[in-house]
Motif scaffolding. Structure first.
Motif, PDB file in Angstrom:
ATOM      1  N   UNK A 269       0.839  -1.207   0.000  1.00 31.49           N
ATOM      2  CA  UNK A 269       0.000   0.000   0.000  1.00 31.49           C
ATOM      3  C   UNK A 269       0.866   1.245   0.000  1.00 31.49           C
ATOM      4  N   UNK A 270       1.735   1.366   1.019  1.00 30.36           N
ATOM      5  CA  UNK A 270       2.522   2.594   1.168  1.00 30.36           C
ATOM      6  C   UNK A 270       3.597   2.733   0.089  1.00 30.36           C
ATOM      7  N   UNK A 271       4.278   1.643  -0.227  1.00 27.00           N
ATOM      8  CA  UNK A 271       5.435   1.737  -1.116  1.00 27.00           C
ATOM      9  C   UNK A 271       5.096   1.512  -2.587  1.00 27.00           C
ATOM     10  N   UNK A 272       4.255   0.520  -2.882  1.00 29.75           N
ATOM     11  CA  UNK A 272       4.022   0.136  -4.277  1.00 29.75           C
ATOM     12  C   UNK A 272       2.648   0.514  -4.800  1.00 29.75           C
ATOM     13  N   UNK A 273       1.710   0.820  -3.908  1.00 27.59           N
ATOM     14  CA  UNK A 273       0.395   1.265  -4.335  1.00 27.59           C
ATOM     15  C   UNK A 273      -0.403   0.224  -5.099  1.00 27.59           C
ATOM     16  N   UNK A 274      -0.192  -1.067  -4.802  1.00 27.79           N
ATOM     17  CA  UNK A 274      -0.950  -2.114  -5.494  1.00 27.79           C
ATOM     18  C   UNK A 274      -2.440  -2.057  -5.151  1.00 27.79           C
ATOM     19  N   UNK A 275      -2.753  -1.594  -3.924  1.00 23.42           N
ATOM     20  CA  UNK A 275      -4.142  -1.407  -3.517  1.00 23.42           C
ATOM     21  C   UNK A 275      -4.194  -0.276  -2.506  1.00 23.42           C
ATOM     22  N   UNK A 276      -5.411   0.242  -2.274  1.00 17.14           N
ATOM     23  CA  UNK A 276      -5.565   1.387  -1.377  1.00 17.14           C
ATOM     24  C   UNK A 276      -5.634   0.926   0.073  1.00 17.14           C
ATOM     25  N   UNK A 277      -5.466   1.888   0.976  1.00 16.22           N
ATOM     26  CA  UNK A 277      -5.555   1.562   2.402  1.00 16.22           C
ATOM     27  C   UNK A 277      -6.950   1.059   2.759  1.00 16.22           C
ATOM     28  N   UNK A 278      -7.987   1.663   2.176  1.00 16.87           N
ATOM     29  CA  UNK A 278      -9.359   1.224   2.460  1.00 16.87           C
ATOM     30  C   UNK A 278      -9.581  -0.209   1.990  1.00 16.87           C
TER      31      UNK A 278
END
Length: 407
Positions: free
Chosen positions: A256-265
């Motif tokens: 989530x934080x580094x690669x953005x594969x999916x959102x925090x939600x």
């Protein structure tokens, strides 16, 4: 051809029942194994069960999965171990894959969003509880406190996935930096003489192969993301000490934080679903792999492929290692440097959990003051309930769902 006698078939039946009723995490799983596989069926002795569990504490990977696979190995060898592994991971991984596939449909429902307003802070609270619990149990010396603090700071500053294996290695080396006794030298020689070097090469070769393919294959290729996902999860499976409590925060930091594969939600929603399911915590990777492929624009088949590579990638290192070490564990556990390295490794792992908890809090700080107070209140209540009562996490999640639907 695999031959299954009556004892092995009965064992697989017991594994299926265990899989569908195994709530509560690694500690609860161990208690259930003691009751069902030792006291009730006598597949192995109590001492053998405790030895297997102790071995999984030394190895990276999912401790419940490794212990169950180790029991199966003692009952019926490698083939029964592999069948047991598939029975154990399939139900929860398949369900979380299904949730990932229909996530977009759920997201269109206003009721779903309202439920998630309660569920997501509860999920963050569960991570906070894990950080508190692990800190109490693992950070008992000044060295472990400093290692955990260093891991938190470095992770928050660098936000790079390669930080994790490096810090794990540093923590283990520092805590093991004591001279081993001369009595152990012969033991070292005997252990390394008995190691199958081909298996070691296969184990490391899988990681290097998929890491190389992920770097070489053009990222526009449909094979690029699945290969990179397998490498990412396999690498995490190699370095995860501390079970699902460490894995989930670590995945949030990387995916989530580094690669953005999916959102925090999306991540927190999937984690909440996993908490109400029986079976291994590591099955959560199925949801992460599915959502990573979905967010990259892949269809249902691609999403299922994402689930498969994630689930197999995260579990294979632990399964390979437990089958690899079972034959000479009695000698290995006597080596003091291996025992001493665990305190540093575990301290760094606790630092990762704390850092991930802080990452999870960050999006909430950016919301309106009213929303932030509401979510922080739920987080605080969740942590207090888990710390001071015997209420289990599935009941908290289900309560959040009911409150979200009613109010």
């Amino acid at each position: 051809m695999i031959k299954l006698n009556a004892k092995k078939l009965l064992f697989l039946k017991d594994v299926m029942i265990f899989t569908l009723t195994a709530f509560g995490g690694a500690q609860a799983h161990l208690a259930m194994m003691l009751k069902e596989f030792v006291l009730k069926r006598r597949y192995i002795s109590e001492d053998e069960l405790l030895e297997l569990n102790a071995m999984t504490m030394v190895l990276p990977g999912p401790s419940s999965t490794q212990t169950l696979v180790g029991i199966a190995y003692k009952v019926g060898g490698v083939y029964l171990s592999l069948i047991t592994f598939l029975i154990w991971i399939f139900p929860s991984a398949a369900f979380l894959c299904f949730i990932g596939v229909i996530y977009s449909f759920l997201g269109e429902k206003s009721e779903f969003h309202h439920v998630m307003d309660y569920i997501q802070p509860i999920a963050v609270g569960i991570v906070g509880y894990a950080a508190i619990t692990l800190s109490r149990s693992q950070l008992k010396t000044r060295l472990s406190l400093w290692l955990a603090f260093g891991a938190v700071i470095v992770t928050l500053i660098l936000k790079n996935a390669f930080v994790f294996p490096i810090l794990i290695l540093i923590g283990g080396v520092i805590s093991a930096a004591l001279e081993s006794s001369s009595k152990e030298q012969g033991l070292h020689t005997g252990i390394f003489r008995n190691i199958n070097q081909k298996k070691v090469l296969y184990f490391i070769g899988i990681l290097l192969l998929f890491a190389s393919l992920g770097a070489i294959i053009n990222q526009t290729s449909p094979f690029s993301l699945p290969i990179r996902l397998f490498e990412n999860f396999y690498r995490n499976g190699v370095i995860i000490f501390g079970g699902g409590q460490v894995l989930v925060p670590l995945m949030f930091t990387e995916f989530v934080e580094m690669k953005g594969y999916l959102t925090a939600d999306q991540f927190l929603s999937g984690y909440a679903f996993q908490q109400i399911l029986p079976g291994p915590t590591f099955s959560f990777t199925s949801f992460v792999g599915t959502m990573a492929m979905k967010n990259a624009g892949n269809g249902i088949l691609g999403q299922i492929a994402g689930s498969l590579v994630a689930t197999l990638g995260i579990n294979l290192p632990g399964v390979i290692l437990v089958l690899f070490f079972v034959p000479f564990w009695d000698d290995l556990k006597k080596v003091s440097r291996i025992r001493k390295s665990l305190s540093g490794i575990n301290a760094v792992a606790v630092g990762f959990v704390i850092a991930a908890f802080l990452f999870l809090l960050d999006p909430m700080l950016k919301k309106s003051m009213g929303s932030s107070f509401f979510e922080f209140g739920i987080i605080a209540v969740t942590i207090c309930i888990l710390c001071f009562t015997r209420i289990r996490t599935p009941w908290l999640i289900l309560t959040g769902v009911l409150v979200g639907l009613i109010f």
